[in-house]
Design a protein around this motif. Sequence first.
Motif, PDB file in Angstrom:
ATOM      1  N   LYS A  98      53.394  35.736  40.365  1.00 16.87           N
ATOM      2  CA  LYS A  98      54.117  34.962  41.388  1.00 16.87           C
ATOM      3  C   LYS A  98      53.342  34.959  42.708  1.00 16.87           C
ATOM      4  O   LYS A  98      53.332  33.953  43.428  1.00 16.87           O
ATOM      5  CB  LYS A  98      55.520  35.545  41.590  1.00 16.87           C
ATOM      6  N   LYS A  99      52.716  36.091  43.009  1.00 22.06           N
ATOM      7  CA  LYS A  99      51.918  36.166  44.239  1.00 22.06           C
ATOM      8  C   LYS A  99      50.743  35.186  44.167  1.00 22.06           C
ATOM      9  O   LYS A  99      50.412  34.517  45.151  1.00 22.06           O
ATOM     10  CB  LYS A  99      51.409  37.593  44.441  1.00 22.06           C
ATOM     11  N   ILE A 100      50.123  35.078  42.999  1.00 20.21           N
ATOM     12  CA  ILE A 100      49.037  34.112  42.819  1.00 20.21           C
ATOM     13  C   ILE A 100      49.548  32.703  43.081  1.00 20.21           C
ATOM     14  O   ILE A 100      48.879  31.891  43.733  1.00 20.21           O
ATOM     15  CB  ILE A 100      48.440  34.217  41.399  1.00 20.21           C
ATOM     16  N   ASP A 101      50.740  32.407  42.584  1.00 24.72           N
ATOM     17  CA  ASP A 101      51.318  31.078  42.777  1.00 24.72           C
ATOM     18  C   ASP A 101      51.525  30.781  44.263  1.00 24.72           C
ATOM     19  O   ASP A 101      51.341  29.650  44.715  1.00 24.72           O
ATOM     20  CB  ASP A 101      52.645  30.976  42.021  1.00 24.72           C
ATOM     21  N   GLU A 102      51.910  31.801  45.035  1.00 21.79           N
ATOM     22  CA  GLU A 102      52.064  31.633  46.484  1.00 21.79           C
ATOM     23  C   GLU A 102      50.717  31.342  47.144  1.00 21.79           C
ATOM     24  O   GLU A 102      50.617  30.506  48.045  1.00 21.79           O
ATOM     25  CB  GLU A 102      52.659  32.898  47.104  1.00 21.79           C
ATOM     26  N   LEU A 103      49.672  32.053  46.675  1.00 21.33           N
ATOM     27  CA  LEU A 103      48.349  31.902  47.271  1.00 21.33           C
ATOM     28  C   LEU A 103      47.708  30.570  46.914  1.00 21.33           C
ATOM     29  O   LEU A 103      47.032  29.954  47.735  1.00 21.33           O
ATOM     30  CB  LEU A 103      47.443  33.057  46.815  1.00 21.33           C
ATOM     31  N   ASP A 104      47.916  30.132  45.664  1.00 17.23           N
ATOM     32  CA  ASP A 104      47.287  28.882  45.209  1.00 17.23           C
ATOM     33  C   ASP A 104      48.097  28.295  44.054  1.00 17.23           C
ATOM     34  O   ASP A 104      47.927  28.702  42.898  1.00 17.23           O
ATOM     35  CB  ASP A 104      45.849  29.131  44.762  1.00 17.23           C
ATOM     36  N   PRO A 105      48.998  27.352  44.343  1.00 14.74           N
ATOM     37  CA  PRO A 105      49.839  26.756  43.288  1.00 14.74           C
ATOM     38  C   PRO A 105      49.034  26.053  42.190  1.00 14.74           C
ATOM     39  O   PRO A 105      49.558  25.832  41.092  1.00 14.74           O
ATOM     40  CB  PRO A 105      50.700  25.748  44.044  1.00 14.74           C
ATOM     41  N   THR A 106      47.764  25.700  42.480  1.00 10.07           N
ATOM     42  CA  THR A 106      46.962  25.012  41.463  1.00 10.07           C
ATOM     43  C   THR A 106      46.280  25.995  40.501  1.00 10.07           C
ATOM     44  O   THR A 106      45.635  25.558  39.547  1.00 10.07           O
ATOM     45  CB  THR A 106      45.874  24.124  42.113  1.00 10.07           C
ATOM     46  N   PHE A 107      46.419  27.291  40.745  1.00  3.53           N
ATOM     47  CA  PHE A 107      45.842  28.281  39.833  1.00  3.53           C
ATOM     48  C   PHE A 107      46.818  28.451  38.666  1.00  3.53           C
ATOM     49  O   PHE A 107      47.559  29.415  38.560  1.00  3.53           O
ATOM     50  CB  PHE A 107      45.599  29.612  40.541  1.00  3.53           C
ATOM     51  N   ASP A 153      50.521  30.505  35.606  1.00  2.00           N
ATOM     52  CA  ASP A 153      51.735  29.925  35.011  1.00  2.00           C
ATOM     53  C   ASP A 153      51.732  30.104  33.498  1.00  2.00           C
ATOM     54  O   ASP A 153      52.754  30.464  32.893  1.00  2.00           O
ATOM     55  CB  ASP A 153      51.834  28.439  35.351  1.00  2.00           C
ATOM     56  N   LYS A 154      50.571  29.854  32.886  1.00  2.00           N
ATOM     57  CA  LYS A 154      50.473  30.009  31.435  1.00  2.00           C
ATOM     58  C   LYS A 154      50.718  31.469  31.041  1.00  2.00           C
ATOM     59  O   LYS A 154      51.446  31.749  30.069  1.00  2.00           O
ATOM     60  CB  LYS A 154      49.083  29.561  30.965  1.00  2.00           C
ATOM     61  N   MET A 155      50.123  32.410  31.776  1.00  2.00           N
ATOM     62  CA  MET A 155      50.349  33.832  31.491  1.00  2.00           C
ATOM     63  C   MET A 155      51.828  34.195  31.633  1.00  2.00           C
ATOM     64  O   MET A 155      52.392  34.903  30.810  1.00  2.00           O
ATOM     65  CB  MET A 155      49.503  34.699  32.421  1.00  2.00           C
ATOM     66  N   GLN A 197      56.768  21.897  35.339  1.00  2.00           N
ATOM     67  CA  GLN A 197      56.886  20.452  35.153  1.00  2.00           C
ATOM     68  C   GLN A 197      56.675  19.712  36.476  1.00  2.00           C
ATOM     69  O   GLN A 197      56.038  18.655  36.512  1.00  2.00           O
ATOM     70  CB  GLN A 197      58.264  20.129  34.554  1.00  2.00           C
ATOM     71  N   GLU A 198      57.186  20.287  37.568  1.00  2.00           N
ATOM     72  CA  GLU A 198      57.010  19.675  38.892  1.00  2.00           C
ATOM     73  C   GLU A 198      55.545  19.715  39.324  1.00  2.00           C
ATOM     74  O   GLU A 198      55.043  18.752  39.930  1.00  2.00           O
ATOM     75  CB  GLU A 198      57.884  20.403  39.918  1.00  2.00           C
ATOM     76  N   LYS A 199      54.869  20.812  39.027  1.00  2.00           N
ATOM     77  CA  LYS A 199      53.439  20.911  39.352  1.00  2.00           C
ATOM     78  C   LYS A 199      52.657  19.811  38.647  1.00  2.00           C
ATOM     79  O   LYS A 199      51.790  19.162  39.233  1.00  2.00           O
ATOM     80  CB  LYS A 199      52.882  22.280  38.936  1.00  2.00           C
ATOM     81  N   LEU A 200      52.967  19.621  37.381  1.00  2.00           N
ATOM     82  CA  LEU A 200      52.258  18.619  36.590  1.00  2.00           C
ATOM     83  C   LEU A 200      52.466  17.223  37.174  1.00  2.00           C
ATOM     84  O   LEU A 200      51.554  16.389  37.169  1.00  2.00           O
ATOM     85  CB  LEU A 200      52.749  18.676  35.143  1.00  2.00           C
ATOM     86  N   GLU A 201      53.633  17.006  37.705  1.00  2.00           N
ATOM     87  CA  GLU A 201      53.972  15.683  38.237  1.00  2.00           C
ATOM     88  C   GLU A 201      53.435  15.472  39.655  1.00  2.00           C
ATOM     89  O   GLU A 201      52.999  14.369  40.011  1.00  2.00           O
ATOM     90  CB  GLU A 201      55.503  15.528  38.246  1.00  2.00           C
ATOM     91  N   ASN A 202      53.428  16.549  40.467  1.00  2.00           N
ATOM     92  CA  ASN A 202      53.193  16.367  41.907  1.00  2.00           C
ATOM     93  C   ASN A 202      51.832  16.834  42.410  1.00  2.00           C
ATOM     94  O   ASN A 202      51.394  16.374  43.468  1.00  2.00           O
ATOM     95  CB  ASN A 202      54.275  17.116  42.701  1.00  2.00           C
ATOM     96  N   LEU A 203      51.176  17.741  41.704  1.00  2.00           N
ATOM     97  CA  LEU A 203      49.919  18.277  42.204  1.00  2.00           C
ATOM     98  C   LEU A 203      48.725  17.523  41.627  1.00  2.00           C
ATOM     99  O   LEU A 203      48.775  17.025  40.501  1.00  2.00           O
ATOM    100  CB  LEU A 203      49.784  19.768  41.850  1.00  2.00           C
ATOM    101  N   LEU A 252      45.563  17.867  39.867  1.00  2.00           N
ATOM    102  CA  LEU A 252      45.015  18.939  39.028  1.00  2.00           C
ATOM    103  C   LEU A 252      43.839  18.439  38.204  1.00  2.00           C
ATOM    104  O   LEU A 252      43.816  17.284  37.787  1.00  2.00           O
ATOM    105  CB  LEU A 252      46.099  19.480  38.093  1.00  2.00           C
ATOM    106  N   ASN A 253      42.890  19.340  37.955  1.00  2.00           N
ATOM    107  CA  ASN A 253      41.807  18.994  37.033  1.00  2.00           C
ATOM    108  C   ASN A 253      42.263  19.252  35.594  1.00  2.00           C
ATOM    109  O   ASN A 253      43.386  19.737  35.357  1.00  2.00           O
ATOM    110  CB  ASN A 253      40.520  19.775  37.375  1.00  2.00           C
ATOM    111  N   ASP A 254      41.413  18.939  34.642  1.00  2.00           N
ATOM    112  CA  ASP A 254      41.805  19.038  33.232  1.00  2.00           C
ATOM    113  C   ASP A 254      42.189  20.466  32.840  1.00  2.00           C
ATOM    114  O   ASP A 254      43.192  20.683  32.132  1.00  2.00           O
ATOM    115  CB  ASP A 254      40.669  18.545  32.326  1.00  2.00           C
ATOM    116  N   ASP A 255      41.397  21.449  33.270  1.00  2.00           N
ATOM    117  CA  ASP A 255      41.704  22.835  32.911  1.00  2.00           C
ATOM    118  C   ASP A 255      43.058  23.256  33.453  1.00  2.00           C
ATOM    119  O   ASP A 255      43.833  23.940  32.762  1.00  2.00           O
ATOM    120  CB  ASP A 255      40.617  23.778  33.430  1.00  2.00           C
ATOM    121  N   GLN A 256      43.356  22.878  34.680  1.00  2.00           N
ATOM    122  CA  GLN A 256      44.640  23.231  35.276  1.00  2.00           C
ATOM    123  C   GLN A 256      45.794  22.571  34.523  1.00  2.00           C
ATOM    124  O   GLN A 256      46.854  23.181  34.321  1.00  2.00           O
ATOM    125  CB  GLN A 256      44.650  22.814  36.756  1.00  2.00           C
TER     126      GLN A 256
END
Length: 509
Positions: A165-174, A178-180, A198-204, A206-210
């Motif tokens: 969750k801390k990683i998500d705060e630092l960088d939502p595109t990492f 989320d997968k872990m 689902q919101e990240k996929l719609e709004n951010l 992202l590159n292919d890996d993300q």
Amino acid sequence: MSSDSKLDIQKIINFFNAGNYNKVLELSKNVIRKNPNSDFVYNIAGMCHQKLNDFENAEIFFVRSLDINKKNVNALTNLANNYKYKINFKKAKELYLKVLEIKPKHLPALLNYGNLEFQLNQNQNALKLLLDALEVNNETIPVHLNLAIVYQSIGEFEKAISHLKKIDELDPTFTRSDKMMSLLINYRDKGNHLKKMQEKLENLKLNDDQKIYLYFGIAKGLEDQKKYEESLRFIELGNNLKHKNSNYKIENDVKKIQNIQNFFKKYDFKKSPIEKNRYKPIFILGMPRSGTSLVEQIISSHKSVEGLGELNFFNNLSNNEFFFKNKDNFDLEKSIKHINQIYIDIVENYNIEKKIFTDKTLLNYNWIGLIKLCFPEAKVINCLRNPKDNCISVYKNLFDHEGDWCYSENDLIQYYKLYLEIISFWNKKFPNFIYEIQYENLIKDSTTEIKNLINFCDLEWDENCLNFYNNKNSIKTLSVKQARNKIYRTSVNSFENFNKYSKDLFKSL
């Protein structure tokens, strides 16, 4: 330093950050020619060789950097990493400790030394080093990521989730975090994180890996909620994108299996050049998602067995001996002795206290004949599962280390058949050497199957093996959560959940 030299070094840094390592090496030669005492340039050139997997030249440059400046902690840390990559763990540790003597709060040394300790199953040491790194900088994503990995592996899931969750705060595109996290959450009870993915996929942007990480994470969440049709759609999105970006060719694995069979088909396995071993390994192998983590948890719960997890060293050593050596001068007996000695030398880095240990490297099934020659007293256990259940479980997961054959239905089917082919080859070469355990039988009659398994390993009965879910060994596979549970039946016939929505899925199996 002249203004021209400063400009050259800035160019070097820019090309390095862009991943153009060959250009960095080209520019570094010019800078070194003008300024032969630049320990910085030698260090960054070494890093480029390291990135290109040229560890021998990397070492030369790091050593030269240290000749110029013995207290260059970055070069010293990079040299330690280089020894780690070359599987010289003892030397790597010595250098990490040397760095920390010079600079106790050097974050890269704390992080990389912590990673090495985790690799060697020294989990408490790993945690101490990584927590020390966190004190240096609590906003460094790799530190939080590695703490999450360690906590996850030892079953402290809530602590792992807090770092993710801390990683998500630092960088939502990492989105790897989320997968872990998706593997640690039951979305039947908690759907907030699924909605967030689902919101990240719609709004951010992202590159292919993300995107791939999110596709597989969302698929897992939807499966938990029994929305199998939607889950399958995301499974296929993830696999299609992963496959599109891959250079994998199944023909290479077909050729490899043929070469192994051609080499060993006439070999007499009755006598090994190895007279005596200090250890008695138990090799647990099979396809991913076939129950290997569960089987290792059961066996390593025994008081006489050390569980080492997926080591990969025997497989890598065998590949190097048989596919990267001059075949005109090839000496099999010499190779067997070499593999045996190097493998044992590496294993002893794990500070094992018992003579019997498990190695759960799946791809060792390619080298069962070599296992028999290197360790005549070894036990080999092949884990089998209903083919369609096995393949859908592979297909719906994103792996860190498995090959890209996982991400194409056709490649996966062919690879599965190659696995069956090489197992059949070894079974014909020496019947009764390989113990085959069927996952469904283990689930259906666990007490009988576990007792038979322990008996095959020539171990006295230990009641702890029935209580394997209490085993505190670290688990570093996708089964990290499942293997800590009691036996459950929901994974049997799991293919049928998806088959309703795609009748052609794995049809040829």
